[in-house]
Enzyme design. Structure first.
Site, PDB file in Angstrom:
ATOM      1  CE  LYS A  27      43.759  38.343  24.308  1.00  0.00           C
ATOM      2  NZ  LYS A  27      44.044  36.886  24.315  1.00  0.00           N
ATOM      3  NE  ARG A  97      43.510  35.118  19.600  1.00  0.00           N
ATOM      4  CZ  ARG A  97      44.808  34.856  19.433  1.00  0.00           C
ATOM      5  NH1 ARG A  97      45.605  34.779  20.486  1.00  0.00           N
ATOM      6  NH2 ARG A  97      45.312  34.660  18.232  1.00  0.00           N
ATOM      7  N   GLY A 106      48.617  33.424  29.542  1.00  0.00           N
ATOM      8  CA  GLY A 106      48.748  31.975  29.508  1.00  0.00           C
ATOM      9  C   GLY A 106      47.937  31.217  30.531  1.00  0.00           C
ATOM     10  CG  MET A 108      41.806  32.051  32.029  1.00  0.00           C
ATOM     11  SD  MET A 108      40.542  33.319  32.155  1.00  0.00           S
ATOM     12  CE  MET A 108      41.463  34.785  31.698  1.00  0.00           C
ATOM     13  NE  ARG A 356      49.401  40.874  27.063  1.00  0.00           N
ATOM     14  CZ  ARG A 356      49.231  39.579  27.228  1.00  0.00           C
ATOM     15  NH1 ARG A 356      48.070  39.113  27.630  1.00  0.00           N
ATOM     16  NH2 ARG A 356      50.202  38.718  26.978  1.00  0.00           N
ATOM     17  CG  HIS A 472      54.278  30.126  30.335  1.00  0.00           C
ATOM     18  ND1 HIS A 472      54.827  29.533  31.458  1.00  0.00           N
ATOM     19  CD2 HIS A 472      53.032  30.514  30.684  1.00  0.00           C
ATOM     20  CE1 HIS A 472      53.930  29.545  32.432  1.00  0.00           C
ATOM     21  NE2 HIS A 472      52.838  30.132  31.986  1.00  0.00           N
ATOM     22  CD  GLU A 762      50.959  44.942  71.824  1.00  0.00           C
ATOM     23  OE1 GLU A 762      51.419  44.122  70.997  1.00  0.00           O
ATOM     24  OE2 GLU A 762      51.675  45.564  72.612  1.00  0.00           O
ATOM     25  CB  SER A 781      53.092  52.462  68.092  1.00  0.00           C
ATOM     26  OG  SER A 781      53.557  51.706  66.995  1.00  0.00           O
ATOM     27  N   GLY A 783      50.115  48.024  67.173  1.00  0.00           N
ATOM     28  CA  GLY A 783      50.827  46.769  66.907  1.00  0.00           C
ATOM     29  C   GLY A 783      49.887  45.820  66.185  1.00  0.00           C
ATOM     30  CB  CYS A 848      55.233  49.481  64.672  1.00  0.00           C
ATOM     31  SG  CYS A 848      54.462  48.835  66.166  1.00  0.00           S
ATOM     32  CE1 TYR A 868      55.171  55.051  63.672  1.00  0.00           C
ATOM     33  CE2 TYR A 868      54.381  57.108  64.631  1.00  0.00           C
ATOM     34  CZ  TYR A 868      54.787  55.781  64.777  1.00  0.00           C
ATOM     35  OH  TYR A 868      54.793  55.201  66.016  1.00  0.00           O
TER      36      TYR A 868
END
Length: 898
Positions: A27, A97, A106, A108, A356, A472, A762, A781, A783, A848, A868
């Site tokens: 602000k 403010r 809304g 604060m 804003r 609000h 894993e 991969s 886990g 994954c 990936y």
């Protein structure tokens, strides 16, 4: 703490600018920027976020030197305005403010009309010749200051106001604007009496005491419950702090040539390029957002769209409206984004109070981004960065079926799009309680306030009886991606009875309703839904994302529906097909149980022979749908006891099918029981001890791949994943089994299938010994679900009971099962990737776990150089966009370092 605490703005001059958001808050930075642009902004000053941080660090004490800087800045405001703070003839009034660097609408506190007391109110009345306005401002100030600073609940004052508005002669209610100066003066005295009764002392008359009380209250509001909740939901760090903005008041409540309003430069629900908003004549800002009075549309088009009969600002104040249009166009062009602006009109002069970047729905976010590229306001790269990947979730789920039967209960405003069904609840606490028990709820309120934030988050959707499109409820729901219908005046709510009446029916708490936030309709019961239809703008954004990203995106899928959904959303393969999920169908679980209770290899193989054609059919269907894209199939992972029967009827059924006694089945179940099954006899350990299980699964995979290759000439390259490996010998042993099975199937079918064998990393030991494991693995991969559990020593199923407390106490920044723990789990992934590549330079690397659909975790994967990520089908678009953003940020970072 040393340095500058206060930055002034106004009169076309500002010490700050837009890029100082971290210091001045959003602000304060934007007020300074609007001043620099020559827009009409009431003079004021901003106390920096650093003061807030110091305030908490010093045990809620303001730093030395702040009062001197505030005194000097206030003197500059007095000079610019030509009025003096606390003066008995020409008083200056100010607003106080909050303003954090991230928008928290809304959450604060704000205080308006500060500087009024029993003497300055008379001076204001004399100066303006408008005692009604003066006492209206004073009663508003007392209520707001008492609520925010003194801790007296606002309902005390609302009850007094309602009583004052009641006409005993007619039995009807007046509007607050109907109260004259005598009524308002009397009401002001009642407010002061209420304060003295509640506090045991009078309402403060010292304007300096008022000012410092309000400043401190705004800093205190940074740590109020609703702000803490909002920060948690939106991942806003506590250590950012808030700024405080003190600004000279301009008044929208001086008469019918005054007004206040909120506007968006484009429609925040749809993204349409149309000025959109609401205003009220003779009102102050909180009247618009609180839903106390029904607001009026800004534009004639808005009036026509809403179907209302209230006159628009374009009609009531055409000159001021024309000036507002020029300003919003200037602001949007300057910021190159949709703006949310607040304004006040005092005696037909327009003043800008805030701008804003506006909160918007996912659909609006995409349309605005794509449109602004076409308008040459932003680049494709900037458009990709504008859209929050997680917000796409709003677009990827069902909407109401237009052909389903519906009973309309009421109509309100389409405040936040989407559809939701659930049971009615009337309080935020009840919404949260029921949601904790997995119930879907609709939060029904007369109007929401920031204190309802936790209930709004828990609810599927929100329905309010009062409030406009910028209330609000509307703003917060749009930000959360929750459907919302606001201003449904036909809905008459009785909190005490826990009912509402609408459409001639009485709906009790616990009854089902459905809301359509796109149309503003409320329906009785639960209405059927249909799958979403994604827009051309969505496809365009996804195309730009695919052109920008380097990470491939796969999906976790093990059913034809999952695989089809994944393809529809742009998945480039399956990164995790969990074969165990295929065994739980009614016709299969009995055979699986036969296999488990068998005590000889021969009997197990006989049962597995029945499962083989079922698995082969599953894999063939998935290969057919994926049409040559890679499919990673994880061989059986869970411990066998998860498949065993529990009820007496199920135990008898298994005993009969297996030709054994009930006692034998129970004894076998007891033998398989484990104290800690997650670290027990599961994953590759099953393959080592019962190799016939993995042999059957491998055979089903290769036979299915051969079948598809023969039928469609489509090249199928399955990736066979061995789970829970802890040392190279396990993988070497099971890879040999897979290779032997592949060779046997190739000999039988005459089709040689290309395939990869890899493992799921894993366990921490597997990550550390990745170089040796990679000698036998063509892909890793990660886990991350189990890798997080085994690294942190946390159970994903049990940690939820205390993870939130850890976050609240700053022990953890985020839930490690939602966002990857980059310092711990992440370092293990980096070590495994580096060591794996040493042994096999072309090893394929991916993740994954659930983290595959989390943007922060995807950015980590990009920076680590994975190939990936794999996520649930509905999160594939989220991952595509997040991967594009990660690639863009990585490129920028590398360019900056060069």
């Amino acid at each position: 703490m040393a340095g500058k605490y206060v930055y002034s703005f106004g009169d076309g001059f500002a010490e700050g600018k837009a890029d100082m958001k971290n210091l001045l808050g959003g602000k304060g930075a934007n007020l300074a920027e609007m001043c620099a642009l020559g827009l009409p902004v009431p003079p004021g000053f901003t106390i920096t976020t650093e003061v807030c941080i110091a305030y908490y660090a010093q045990g809620k004490k303001l730093p030395e030197g702040l009062k001197t800087e505030v005194k000097n800045a206030l003197a500059a405001v007095e000079k610019a305005v030509g009025a003096k703070f606390g003066d008995m003839s020409n008083p200056l009034l100010v607003s106080v403010r909050s303003g954090a660097r991230a928008s928290m609408p809304g959450m604060m506190d704000t205080v308006l009309n500060l500087g009024l007391n029993d003497k300055t109110v008379e001076a204001l009345a004399a100066k303006t010749g408008n005692p009604r306005f003066a006492y209206d401002s004073y009663r508003r100030f007392i209520q707001m200051y008492s609520d925010v600073v003194l801790g007296i609940d606002h309902y005390h004052f609302e009850e007094l106001l309602e009583a004052k508005k009641y006409d005993g002669n007619s039995g009807s209610m007046h509007l607050d604007t109907d109260l004259d100066d005598h009524a308002l003066k009397a009401l002001t005295q009642e407010y002061k009496d209420k304060v003295e009764k509640e506090l045991g002392k009078p309402f403060p008359q010292s304007v300096e005491e008022q000012l410092w009380g309000a400043i401190q209250a705004v800093f205190d509001s940074w740590m109020n419950a609703r702000a803490i909740t909002y920060r948690r939901l939106h991942d806003i760090p506590e250590n950012w702090g808030t700024a405080v903005n003190v600004q000279s008041m301009v008044f929208g409540n001086m008469g019918n040539d005054c007004a206040t309003g909120v506007a968006f430069t484009r429609n925040p629900s749809t993204g349409e390029k149309a000025f959109y908003g609401e205003f009220l004549v003779n009102a102050q800002g909180e009247d618009v957002v609180a839903g106390i009075r029904t607001p009026q549309p800004l534009t004639i088009k808005g009036k026509e769209t809403s179907g209302g009969d209230l006159p628009s600002m374009e009609e009531v104040m055409p000159d001021v409206y024309g000036e507002l249009v020029k300003i919003y166009q200037k602001l949007e062009k300057h910021y190159r984004d949709m703006q949310d602006i607040e304004f006040t009109v005092q005696n037909r002069k327009l003043w800008m109070l805030q701008t804003r970047n506006g909160k918007r729905t996912a659909a609006a976010s995409i349309k605005i981004a794509v449109d602004m590229v076409e308008e040459k306001l932003i680049t494709q790269q900037q458009a990709l960065e504008r859209v929050d990947p997680l917000a796409l979730d709003q677009l990827l789920h069902p909407t109401l079926d237009p052909n389903a039967g519906k009973t309309v209960l009421a109509r309100g405003l389409p405040a936040s799009p989407g559809a939701a069904a659930g049971i009615v609840v009337f309080s935020a606490e009840e919404a949260e309680r029921r949601a904790h028990h997995k119930e879907k709820v609709i939060l029904v309120r007369i109007e929401t306030s920031p204190e309802d934030i936790h209930g709004m988050h828990a609810a599927q959707g929100i329905l309010t009886a009062r409030g406009g499109m910028t209330s609000h409820a509307a703003v917060v729901a749009r930000g959360m991606g929750k459907p919302c219908v606001s201003g449904a005046g036909e809905v008459k709510i009785d909190y005490a009875a826990k009912t509402f009446k609408a459409g001639g029916k009485t709906i009790k708490e616990g009854d089902f309703i459905t809301i359509n936030g796109s149309s503003g309709e409320v329906f009785l019961g639960s209405v059927a839904t249909i799958q979403p239809q994604l827009s051309g703008d969505f496809a365009m954004l996804m195309r730009w994302a695919d052109e920008s990203r380097t990470l491939k995106i796969r999906a976790n899928a093990e059913t034809p529906l999952d695989a089809s959904t994944a393809r529809k959303f742009g998945a480039e393969g399956i990164g995790l097909c969990r074969t165990e999920h295929m065994f739980f169908d009614a016709d299969r679980i009995i055979v699986m149980r036969e296999m488990i209770v068998s005590e000889t290899v021969e009997k197990r193989k006989a049962a597995l022979a029945k499962l083989l054609p079922m698995q082969r059919k599953d894999f063939a269907e998935i290969f057919r749908i994926m049409a040559g894209l890679p499919v990673t199939i994880r061989l059986l992972d869970p411990p066998l006891h998860e498949f065993l029967p529990h009820s007496d009827a199920e135990i008898k059924e298994v005993a009969k099918a297996s030709g054994v006694t009930v006692e034998h089945v129970k004894a076998r179940a007891n033998a398989l029981h484990e104290t800690n099954p997650m670290l027990g006899h599961r994953g590759c350990r099953l393959g080592i001890t019962y190799p016939e299980i993995y042999e059957m699964q491998a055979r089903a995979i290769f036979e299915a791949a051969s079948e598809i290759a023969k039928a469609s000439k489509e090249k199928v390259i399955p990736e066979i994943m061995i789970p829970l490996v802890m040392n190279p010998k396990e993988l070497e042993t099971l890879k040999r089994l897979v290779d032997d099975t592949a060779a046997a199937v190739a000999h039988e079918t005459g089709v040689k299938v290309e395939y990869l064998v890899g493992t799921m990393i894993e366990l921490p030991r597997a990550a550390l010994r990745a170089q040796e494991i990679a000698a036998h693995a063509e892909f890793f991969s990660f886990g991350t679900n189990d890798l997080t559990q085994t690294t942190l020593g946390l159970s994903r199923d049990d940690a939820a009971s205390f993870i939130e407390i850890y976050k609240q106490k700053n022990v953890l920044e985020s839930d490690p099962f939602v966002t990857l723990d980059q310092d711990g789990v992440g370092e293990l992934i980096q070590i495994a990737a580096e060591r794996g590549r040493k042994a096999r330079s072309d090893i394929k690397l991916g993740i994954c776990g659930e983290h595959g659909g989390d943007p922060a975790s995807i950015a980590f994967c990009q920076n680590t150089g994975l190939n990936y990520v794999s996520c649930s089908p509905y999160r594939v678009p989220i991952a595509r966009l997040a991967a594009a953003q990660a690639a863009i940020h990585s490129k920028v970072k590398k360019a900056a370092a060069a």
